[in-house]
Scaffold this active site. Sequence first.
Site, PDB file in Angstrom:
ATOM      1  N   GLY A  16       0.774  -1.243   0.000  1.00  0.00           N
ATOM      2  CA  GLY A  16       0.000   0.000   0.000  1.00  0.00           C
ATOM      3  C   GLY A  16       0.797   1.280   0.000  1.00  0.00           C
ATOM      4  O   GLY A  16       0.279   2.336   0.352  1.00  0.00           O
ATOM      5  N   ARG A  95      -4.877  -8.699  -9.050  1.00  0.00           N
ATOM      6  CA  ARG A  95      -5.824  -9.636  -9.651  1.00  0.00           C
ATOM      7  C   ARG A  95      -6.067  -9.223 -11.096  1.00  0.00           C
ATOM      8  O   ARG A  95      -6.140  -8.015 -11.390  1.00  0.00           O
ATOM      9  CB  ARG A  95      -7.176  -9.621  -8.924  1.00  0.00           C
ATOM     10  CG  ARG A  95      -7.127  -9.959  -7.471  1.00  0.00           C
ATOM     11  CD  ARG A  95      -6.749 -11.384  -7.198  1.00  0.00           C
ATOM     12  NE  ARG A  95      -7.631 -12.347  -7.841  1.00  0.00           N
ATOM     13  CZ  ARG A  95      -7.355 -13.640  -7.962  1.00  0.00           C
ATOM     14  NH1 ARG A  95      -6.202 -14.117  -7.506  1.00  0.00           N
ATOM     15  NH2 ARG A  95      -8.197 -14.459  -8.532  1.00  0.00           N
ATOM     16  N   LEU A  97      -8.514  -8.618 -14.008  1.00  0.00           N
ATOM     17  CA  LEU A  97      -9.932  -8.250 -14.011  1.00  0.00           C
ATOM     18  C   LEU A  97     -10.610  -8.707 -15.299  1.00  0.00           C
ATOM     19  O   LEU A  97      -9.985  -8.747 -16.362  1.00  0.00           O
ATOM     20  CB  LEU A  97     -10.059  -6.733 -13.850  1.00  0.00           C
ATOM     21  CG  LEU A  97      -9.540  -6.225 -12.492  1.00  0.00           C
ATOM     22  CD1 LEU A  97      -9.203  -4.741 -12.550  1.00  0.00           C
ATOM     23  CD2 LEU A  97     -10.545  -6.524 -11.384  1.00  0.00           C
ATOM     24  N   ASN A 111      -4.206   2.372 -13.690  1.00  0.00           N
ATOM     25  CA  ASN A 111      -3.310   1.370 -13.089  1.00  0.00           C
ATOM     26  C   ASN A 111      -1.884   1.901 -13.090  1.00  0.00           C
ATOM     27  O   ASN A 111      -1.475   2.591 -14.017  1.00  0.00           O
ATOM     28  CB  ASN A 111      -3.362   0.073 -13.911  1.00  0.00           C
ATOM     29  CG  ASN A 111      -2.468  -1.014 -13.345  1.00  0.00           C
ATOM     30  OD1 ASN A 111      -2.492  -1.288 -12.142  1.00  0.00           O
ATOM     31  ND2 ASN A 111      -1.665  -1.639 -14.197  1.00  0.00           N
ATOM     32  N   HIS A 113       2.002   0.557 -13.150  1.00  0.00           N
ATOM     33  CA  HIS A 113       2.745  -0.658 -13.469  1.00  0.00           C
ATOM     34  C   HIS A 113       4.240  -0.359 -13.377  1.00  0.00           C
ATOM     35  O   HIS A 113       4.710   0.653 -13.893  1.00  0.00           O
ATOM     36  CB  HIS A 113       2.381  -1.142 -14.884  1.00  0.00           C
ATOM     37  CG  HIS A 113       3.122  -2.395 -15.257  1.00  0.00           C
ATOM     38  ND1 HIS A 113       2.757  -3.633 -14.803  1.00  0.00           N
ATOM     39  CD2 HIS A 113       4.242  -2.565 -16.001  1.00  0.00           C
ATOM     40  CE1 HIS A 113       3.606  -4.536 -15.263  1.00  0.00           C
ATOM     41  NE2 HIS A 113       4.508  -3.915 -15.998  1.00  0.00           N
ATOM     42  N   THR A 145      -7.307  -1.267 -20.193  1.00  0.00           N
ATOM     43  CA  THR A 145      -8.112  -1.871 -21.257  1.00  0.00           C
ATOM     44  C   THR A 145      -8.048  -3.389 -21.041  1.00  0.00           C
ATOM     45  O   THR A 145      -7.233  -3.856 -20.239  1.00  0.00           O
ATOM     46  CB  THR A 145      -7.550  -1.499 -22.648  1.00  0.00           C
ATOM     47  OG1 THR A 145      -6.169  -1.860 -22.675  1.00  0.00           O
ATOM     48  CG2 THR A 145      -7.696  -0.015 -22.932  1.00  0.00           C
ATOM     49  N   GLU A 178       7.014   5.809  -8.933  1.00  0.00           N
ATOM     50  CA  GLU A 178       5.579   5.473  -8.937  1.00  0.00           C
ATOM     51  C   GLU A 178       4.832   6.433  -8.022  1.00  0.00           C
ATOM     52  O   GLU A 178       3.728   6.887  -8.333  1.00  0.00           O
ATOM     53  CB  GLU A 178       5.351   4.035  -8.442  1.00  0.00           C
ATOM     54  CG  GLU A 178       5.831   2.964  -9.382  1.00  0.00           C
ATOM     55  CD  GLU A 178       5.511   1.571  -8.853  1.00  0.00           C
ATOM     56  OE1 GLU A 178       4.385   1.339  -8.391  1.00  0.00           O
ATOM     57  OE2 GLU A 178       6.403   0.702  -8.905  1.00  0.00           O
TER      58      GLU A 178
HETATM   59  C1  GRF Z   1       4.057  -1.493  -7.149  1.00  0.00           C
HETATM   60  O1  GRF Z   1       5.349  -1.616  -7.652  1.00  0.00           O
HETATM   61  C2  GRF Z   1       3.038  -1.582  -8.268  1.00  0.00           C
HETATM   62  O2  GRF Z   1       3.445  -0.933  -9.423  1.00  0.00           O
HETATM   63  C3  GRF Z   1       2.989  -3.073  -8.478  1.00  0.00           C
HETATM   64  O3  GRF Z   1       3.002  -3.607  -7.179  1.00  0.00           O
HETATM   65  C4  GRF Z   1       3.672  -2.705  -6.318  1.00  0.00           C
HETATM   66  C5  GRF Z   1       2.725  -2.351  -5.220  1.00  0.00           C
HETATM   67  O4  GRF Z   1       3.332  -1.610  -4.209  1.00  0.00           O
HETATM   68  N1  GRF Z   1       1.877  -3.468  -9.301  1.00  0.00           N
HETATM   69  P1  GRF Z   1       2.470  -0.920  -3.082  1.00  0.00           P
HETATM   70  O5  GRF Z   1       1.481  -1.963  -2.565  1.00  0.00           O
HETATM   71  O6  GRF Z   1       1.780   0.275  -3.649  1.00  0.00           O
HETATM   72  O7  GRF Z   1       3.466  -0.554  -2.014  1.00  0.00           O
END
Ligand code: GRF
Length: 218
Positions: A16, A95, A97, A111, A113, A145, A178
């Site tokens: 999280g 998951r 979807l 999302n 990634h 998508t 991110e």
């Molecule tokens: C992140 O690197 C996200 O891009 C990937 O899983 C990780 C989740 O990290 N899909 P967090 O749960 O937000 O700390």
Amino acid sequence: MTDRRAGIVVLISGRGSNLQAIIDAVRGGDIPADVRAVISNNPDAAGLAYAKAASIPTEIIDHRTYSDRASFDRALMHTIDRYSPSAVVLAGFMRILTPAFIEHYRGRLLNVHPSLLPAFAGLNTHARALAAGVQEHGATVHFVTPEVDSGPIIVQARVPVFPDDDAKGLAARVLAVEHRILPLAIRWFVEGRLTVQDGRVLVDGGIDPRQGLRPPTA
Ligand code: GRF
């Protein structure tokens, strides 16, 4: 009824930290919206504590208690829709979807990634980037998508890959960006500044230099 601020619902599965970045951005006034709910498919997701600490309602929809993907997704939709969000954000939601779910939230499902899509869709992106010997890696926020980790790209951020990197160190470097681009993309979205034209996302009708965000050089 008075106008309510835009609302978003965030879906998580684990740690999280991206959720926390969103909460911080809302708190700091960088996202003009409220997180109306945080939903996890994993009852033990550590990130649920961040939502609770911020007094955000949490919901657990444990995929293991559903017989198939379609019924899990229906339950998820039902819960999300009770909060009438303008955007649904997948922040480490692990998951796949169904097309019915994705169609239901078409144009408002975002999302994050951990790679520079279209490179390294799927899992274990950091180890795969190292194995491929790339010199740059990064993160992408995109509209979802039906094809996994595809969809119009809203913003990307690049990080360098150094010869002595391991997957853990590289993951941490990517995670830091991110935490910058996900709140930025949500902000643009809730401000109504994003349009999709021929599969390309425009900000205020054009290409914003920040869509290819680079971290400051040391
Ligand atoms: C992140 O690197 C996200 O891009 C990937 O899983 C990780 C989740 O990290 N899909 P967090 O749960 O937000 O700390």
